[in-house]
Scaffold this active site. Structure first.
Site, PDB file in Angstrom:
ATOM      1  N   ASN A 148      42.224  31.212  39.733  1.00 39.95           N
ATOM      2  CA  ASN A 148      41.068  31.509  38.895  1.00 39.95           C
ATOM      3  C   ASN A 148      39.746  31.038  39.482  1.00 39.95           C
ATOM      4  O   ASN A 148      38.750  30.906  38.783  1.00 39.95           O
ATOM      5  CB  ASN A 148      41.286  30.945  37.484  1.00 39.95           C
ATOM      6  CG  ASN A 148      42.340  31.741  36.730  1.00 39.95           C
ATOM      7  OD1 ASN A 148      42.522  32.929  36.993  1.00 39.95           O
ATOM      8  ND2 ASN A 148      43.043  31.087  35.819  1.00 39.95           N
ATOM      9  N   GLU A 150      30.622  41.152  34.741  1.00 47.91           N
ATOM     10  CA  GLU A 150      30.010  41.382  36.044  1.00 47.91           C
ATOM     11  C   GLU A 150      31.111  41.457  37.115  1.00 47.91           C
ATOM     12  O   GLU A 150      32.073  40.686  37.083  1.00 47.91           O
ATOM     13  CB  GLU A 150      29.071  40.215  36.357  1.00 47.91           C
ATOM     14  CG  GLU A 150      28.376  40.301  37.697  1.00 47.91           C
ATOM     15  CD  GLU A 150      27.580  39.028  38.031  1.00 47.91           C
ATOM     16  OE1 GLU A 150      26.991  38.977  39.108  1.00 47.91           O
ATOM     17  OE2 GLU A 150      27.558  38.100  37.196  1.00 47.91           O
ATOM     18  N   ASP A 159      42.449  26.210  32.759  1.00 49.48           N
ATOM     19  CA  ASP A 159      43.404  26.985  33.570  1.00 49.48           C
ATOM     20  C   ASP A 159      42.841  27.136  34.987  1.00 49.48           C
ATOM     21  O   ASP A 159      42.961  28.177  35.615  1.00 49.48           O
ATOM     22  CB  ASP A 159      43.652  28.357  32.929  1.00 49.48           C
ATOM     23  CG  ASP A 159      44.843  29.092  33.542  1.00 49.48           C
ATOM     24  OD1 ASP A 159      45.695  28.438  34.176  1.00 49.48           O
ATOM     25  OD2 ASP A 159      44.913  30.328  33.396  1.00 49.48           O
ATOM     26  N   ASP A 201      38.260  33.805  34.474  1.00 46.20           N
ATOM     27  CA  ASP A 201      39.373  33.682  33.517  1.00 46.20           C
ATOM     28  C   ASP A 201      39.177  32.497  32.568  1.00 46.20           C
ATOM     29  O   ASP A 201      39.887  31.495  32.634  1.00 46.20           O
ATOM     30  CB  ASP A 201      40.696  33.546  34.296  1.00 46.20           C
ATOM     31  CG  ASP A 201      41.898  33.868  33.424  1.00 46.20           C
ATOM     32  OD1 ASP A 201      41.703  34.092  32.220  1.00 46.20           O
ATOM     33  OD2 ASP A 201      43.019  33.873  33.956  1.00 46.20           O
ATOM     34  N   ILE A 206      42.879  46.491  39.136  1.00 50.76           N
ATOM     35  CA  ILE A 206      42.975  45.495  40.216  1.00 50.76           C
ATOM     36  C   ILE A 206      43.963  44.394  39.905  1.00 50.76           C
ATOM     37  O   ILE A 206      44.361  43.661  40.787  1.00 50.76           O
ATOM     38  CB  ILE A 206      41.606  44.909  40.661  1.00 50.76           C
ATOM     39  CG1 ILE A 206      40.879  44.250  39.510  1.00 50.76           C
ATOM     40  CG2 ILE A 206      40.730  45.956  41.301  1.00 50.76           C
ATOM     41  CD1 ILE A 206      39.634  43.524  40.008  1.00 50.76           C
ATOM     42  N   SER A 207      44.353  44.283  38.657  1.00 52.45           N
ATOM     43  CA  SER A 207      45.335  43.243  38.346  1.00 52.45           C
ATOM     44  C   SER A 207      46.019  43.535  37.014  1.00 52.45           C
ATOM     45  O   SER A 207      45.375  43.930  36.043  1.00 52.45           O
ATOM     46  CB  SER A 207      44.623  41.884  38.297  1.00 52.45           C
ATOM     47  OG  SER A 207      45.344  40.963  37.531  1.00 52.45           O
ATOM     48  N   LYS A 243      49.450  38.536  32.867  1.00 51.12           N
ATOM     49  CA  LYS A 243      50.411  38.230  31.804  1.00 51.12           C
ATOM     50  C   LYS A 243      49.990  38.898  30.498  1.00 51.12           C
ATOM     51  O   LYS A 243      50.810  39.431  29.775  1.00 51.12           O
ATOM     52  CB  LYS A 243      50.449  36.717  31.573  1.00 51.12           C
ATOM     53  CG  LYS A 243      51.513  36.011  32.376  1.00 51.12           C
ATOM     54  CD  LYS A 243      51.760  34.580  31.929  1.00 51.12           C
ATOM     55  CE  LYS A 243      50.589  33.740  31.519  1.00 51.12           C
ATOM     56  NZ  LYS A 243      49.412  33.535  32.298  1.00 51.12           N
ATOM     57  N   GLU A 244      48.694  38.788  30.227  1.00 49.26           N
ATOM     58  CA  GLU A 244      48.215  39.281  28.934  1.00 49.26           C
ATOM     59  C   GLU A 244      47.238  40.447  29.051  1.00 49.26           C
ATOM     60  O   GLU A 244      47.043  41.162  28.087  1.00 49.26           O
ATOM     61  CB  GLU A 244      47.472  38.163  28.177  1.00 49.26           C
ATOM     62  CG  GLU A 244      47.952  36.760  28.422  1.00 49.26           C
ATOM     63  CD  GLU A 244      49.216  36.449  27.654  1.00 49.26           C
ATOM     64  OE1 GLU A 244      49.681  37.326  26.902  1.00 49.26           O
ATOM     65  OE2 GLU A 244      49.743  35.341  27.822  1.00 49.26           O
ATOM     66  N   ALA A 245      46.609  40.570  30.204  1.00 44.28           N
ATOM     67  CA  ALA A 245      45.507  41.530  30.303  1.00 44.28           C
ATOM     68  C   ALA A 245      45.606  42.392  31.561  1.00 44.28           C
ATOM     69  O   ALA A 245      46.198  41.975  32.556  1.00 44.28           O
ATOM     70  CB  ALA A 245      44.181  40.769  30.315  1.00 44.28           C
ATOM     71  N   ASN A 246      45.033  43.570  31.471  1.00 40.45           N
ATOM     72  CA  ASN A 246      44.890  44.428  32.644  1.00 40.45           C
ATOM     73  C   ASN A 246      43.419  44.434  33.041  1.00 40.45           C
ATOM     74  O   ASN A 246      42.542  44.506  32.185  1.00 40.45           O
ATOM     75  CB  ASN A 246      45.310  45.863  32.340  1.00 40.45           C
ATOM     76  CG  ASN A 246      46.781  45.961  31.989  1.00 40.45           C
ATOM     77  OD1 ASN A 246      47.485  44.962  31.945  1.00 40.45           O
ATOM     78  ND2 ASN A 246      47.238  47.176  31.732  1.00 40.45           N
TER      79      ASN A 246
HETATM   80  N1  LIG Z   1      34.635  39.460  37.445  1.00 40.97           N
HETATM   81  C1  LIG Z   1      35.556  39.704  38.378  1.00 40.97           C
HETATM   82  N2  LIG Z   1      35.193  40.166  39.600  1.00 40.97           N
HETATM   83  C2  LIG Z   1      36.118  40.419  40.539  1.00 40.97           C
HETATM   84  N3  LIG Z   1      37.450  40.256  40.363  1.00 40.97           N
HETATM   85  C3  LIG Z   1      37.883  39.810  39.166  1.00 40.97           C
HETATM   86  C4  LIG Z   1      36.953  39.509  38.120  1.00 40.97           C
HETATM   87  N4  LIG Z   1      37.660  39.092  37.043  1.00 40.97           N
HETATM   88  C5  LIG Z   1      38.953  39.130  37.411  1.00 40.97           C
HETATM   89  N5  LIG Z   1      39.108  39.553  38.683  1.00 40.97           N
HETATM   90  C6  LIG Z   1      40.383  39.730  39.401  1.00 40.97           C
HETATM   91  O1  LIG Z   1      41.440  39.998  38.478  1.00 40.97           O
HETATM   92  C7  LIG Z   1      42.399  38.944  38.492  1.00 40.97           C
HETATM   93  C8  LIG Z   1      42.868  38.672  37.077  1.00 40.97           C
HETATM   94  O2  LIG Z   1      41.773  38.294  36.266  1.00 40.97           O
HETATM   95  P1  LIG Z   1      41.878  37.097  35.212  1.00 40.97           P
HETATM   96  O3  LIG Z   1      42.273  35.865  35.914  1.00 40.97           O
HETATM   97  O4  LIG Z   1      40.641  37.084  34.400  1.00 40.97           O
HETATM   98  O5  LIG Z   1      43.031  37.622  34.288  1.00 40.97           O
HETATM   99  P2  LIG Z   1      44.540  37.141  34.101  1.00 40.97           P
HETATM  100  O6  LIG Z   1      44.869  35.968  34.943  1.00 40.97           O
HETATM  101  O7  LIG Z   1      45.378  38.325  34.140  1.00 40.97           O
HETATM  102  O8  LIG Z   1      44.337  36.699  32.670  1.00 40.97           O
HETATM  103  P3  LIG Z   1      45.395  36.258  31.634  1.00 40.97           P
HETATM  104  O9  LIG Z   1      46.116  35.074  32.261  1.00 40.97           O
HETATM  105  O10 LIG Z   1      44.482  35.909  30.491  1.00 40.97           O
HETATM  106  O11 LIG Z   1      46.281  37.441  31.406  1.00 40.97           O
HETATM  107  C9  LIG Z   1      41.669  37.775  39.111  1.00 40.97           C
HETATM  108  O12 LIG Z   1      42.524  36.882  39.709  1.00 40.97           O
HETATM  109  C10 LIG Z   1      40.749  38.445  40.107  1.00 40.97           C
HETATM  110  O13 LIG Z   1      41.442  38.721  41.296  1.00 40.97           O
HETATM  111 MG   LIG Z   2      43.797  34.492  35.956  1.00 45.38          MG
END
Ligand SMILES: Nc1ncnc2c1ncn2[C@@H]1O[C@H](COP(=O)(O)OP(=O)(O)OP(=O)(O)O)[C@@H](O)[C@H]1O
Ligand SMILES: [Mg+2]
Length: 239
Positions: free
Chosen positions: A176, A129, A171, A188, A39-40, A43-46
């Site tokens: 977020n 979750e 952040d 996040d 779903i995403s 920058k650092e994570a999938n």
């Molecule tokens: N628990 C969750 N339930 C539903 N959607 C989520 C959940 N966690 C993350 N997401 C979706 O995934 C996207 C990215 O998640 P998250 O913000 O945790 O990671 P990120 O911004 O890629 O992190 P990082 O900046 O550490 O790389 C969120 O904006 C949201 O749309």
């Molecule tokens: Mg995020």
């Protein structure tokens, strides 16, 4: 064992061998049955959805071992007084980073803040979750609240509870915060840190600024100083 082997096959070639093995381990421990859809790509994570049982989902957040900005992670971790010693090894930094996010979520959760429940953290993988109905709940930036004033007030309450628990998100923004059925859920927590971090107030001010700026566009005019105070004094009042 047959079913695990089947799941294992579907993960092959997408991840490095180490991550693949640990995903398999989490599956065999029953944290989820298999990854569904990405779903995403951050920058650092999938981020993936994962099936747990019929009709139920979880979120699997996987920090990439290869393309993480681990030097930035290192500098953030170094200012967190809770992290006593950090191994400078690149992988260890990423594992500490994921572990800190897990701990932050547990702490926020225990304080009654609306966050995804964290189920497990294994090296660079977090199991969380799933927030949403059929689809993941939209980010605040993609779903403007029907009642901005009410949403804003609820969000402030979450910030207050978090601060009272001794944490600053660091952040917090329209990216977020999820709009889940017209109520905020904070996500996040990788950058979240404890209040005894020398930079905690600087981070809190930035969070406040982001939120005030976003809601200004929805005709909610809040003074940043006032919001900051209301978050900080909330703590004193309730002790
Ligand atoms: N628990 C969750 N339930 C539903 N959607 C989520 C959940 N966690 C993350 N997401 C979706 O995934 C996207 C990215 O998640 P998250 O913000 O945790 O990671 P990120 O911004 O890629 O992190 P990082 O900046 O550490 O790389 C969120 O904006 C949201 O749309
Ligand atoms: Mg995020």
């Amino acid at each position: 064992m047959g079913i695990f082997r089947e799941k294992f096959k579907t993960l092959k070639n997408v991840f490095d061998l180490f991550t693949e093995r640990n995903l398999f381990k989490l599956i065999s421990q029953g944290y989820f049955e298999g990854l569904e859809s990405p779903i995403s790509i951050g920058k650092e994570a999938n981020i993936f959805t994962a099936k747990i049982k019929e009709g139920e989902k979880r979120i699997v957040k996987i920090y990439r071992l290869s393309t993480c900005d681990f030097m930035q992670m290192y500098s953030y971790l170094r200012s967190d007084p809770r992290i006593k010693k950090i191994n400078r090894n690149r992988r260890q930094i990423i594992f500490t980073w994921a572990q800190r996010e897990y701990r932050n979520l547990l702490k926020a959760r225990a304080a009654g803040v609306r966050v995804p429940t964290p189920f497990s953290c294994l090296y660079n993988i977090l199991v969380l979750e799933f927030i949403g109905d059929d689809d993941p709940a939209p980010q605040l930036k993609d779903k403007i609240p029907e009642n901005p004033f009410q949403f804003y007030n609820e969000l402030v309450e979450e910030m207050q509870k978090l601060y009272k628990a001794g944490l600053v998100h660091a952040d917090l923004s329209k990216f977020n915060v999820l709009n889940f059925q017209e109520h905020p859920v904070l996500i996040d927590f990788s950058q979240a840190t404890s209040l005894d971090n020398p930079r905690a107030i600087e981070y809190l001010k930035r969070d406040v600024h982001n939120i005030v700026t976003f809601f200004k566009k929805l005709n909610i005019y809040e003074d940043e100083e006032k919001l900051l105070k209301s978050i900080q004094t909330f703590k004193k009042k309730s002790f």
